[in-house]
Design a protein around this motif. Structure first.
Motif, PDB file in Angstrom:
ATOM      1  N   GLN A  12      54.328 -51.280  32.339  1.00 47.35           N
ATOM      2  CA  GLN A  12      52.903 -50.971  32.317  1.00 47.35           C
ATOM      3  C   GLN A  12      52.112 -52.068  33.010  1.00 47.35           C
ATOM      4  N   ALA A  13      50.957 -51.705  33.497  1.00 43.72           N
ATOM      5  CA  ALA A  13      50.066 -52.690  34.114  1.00 43.72           C
ATOM      6  C   ALA A  13      49.811 -53.835  33.139  1.00 43.72           C
ATOM      7  N   LYS A  84      50.327 -55.112  38.602  1.00 44.23           N
ATOM      8  CA  LYS A  84      49.305 -54.114  38.884  1.00 44.23           C
ATOM      9  C   LYS A  84      49.969 -52.879  39.489  1.00 44.23           C
ATOM     10  N   PRO A  85      49.337 -51.729  39.376  1.00 46.70           N
ATOM     11  CA  PRO A  85      49.919 -50.525  39.988  1.00 46.70           C
ATOM     12  C   PRO A  85      50.201 -50.697  41.482  1.00 46.70           C
ATOM     13  N   THR A  88      53.650 -51.657  42.835  1.00 45.66           N
ATOM     14  CA  THR A  88      54.733 -50.682  42.877  1.00 45.66           C
ATOM     15  C   THR A  88      55.327 -50.616  44.274  1.00 45.66           C
ATOM     16  N   THR A 110      58.186 -50.144  39.434  1.00 44.22           N
ATOM     17  CA  THR A 110      57.120 -49.163  39.239  1.00 44.22           C
ATOM     18  C   THR A 110      56.190 -49.665  38.151  1.00 44.22           C
ATOM     19  N   SER A 112      52.953 -48.707  35.984  1.00 42.03           N
ATOM     20  CA  SER A 112      52.096 -47.590  35.585  1.00 42.03           C
ATOM     21  C   SER A 112      50.740 -48.108  35.102  1.00 42.03           C
ATOM     22  N   SER A 113      49.727 -47.302  35.343  1.00 43.71           N
ATOM     23  CA  SER A 113      48.366 -47.711  34.953  1.00 43.71           C
ATOM     24  C   SER A 113      48.022 -47.267  33.546  1.00 43.71           C
TER      25      SER A 113
END
Length: 113
Positions: A12-13, A84-85, A88, A110, A112-113
């Protein structure tokens, strides 16, 4: 020179990941080791590199990513914090030795936001 990159995944972000690049020979014999990343449709870009005792970072990762080396394990790491997204991408490690440039297989990160 063979390079094995690992450590990618889904996060996650704001989270963290540590990528590893294990070399098939002593990293003392390498002039430099760098981490690059690539997203679809874009050119591969340099994220960070380490050469001897010097390090260098792409502006967008300064203060968040840290490249380091473990000489005993012939491994270079990329510690990625505050992800941060836009981080990615598929991340690749690269080693320079003499006139040669060597690439490992990528590892997908990856965020995710």
């Amino acid at each position: 020179v063979q390079l094995q990159a690992s450590g990618g995944g889904l996060v996650q972000a704001g989270g963290s990941l540590r990528l590893s690049c294990a070399a098939s020979l002593s990293i003392f014999s390498l002039n430099a080791v760098g981490w690059y990343r690539q997203t679809p449709g874009k050119q591969r870009e340099l994220v960070a590199y380490i050469s001897g005792g010097s390090t260098n970072y792409e502006d967008s990762v300064k203060g968040r990513f840290t490249i380091s080396r473990d000489n005993a394990k012939d491994t270079v790491y990329l510690q990625m914090n505050s992800l941060k997204p836009e981080d990615t991408a598929v991340y690749y490690c690269n080693a320079r030795r003499g006139w040669g440039s060597y690439w490992g297989k990528g590892t997908l990160v990856t965020v995710s936001s």
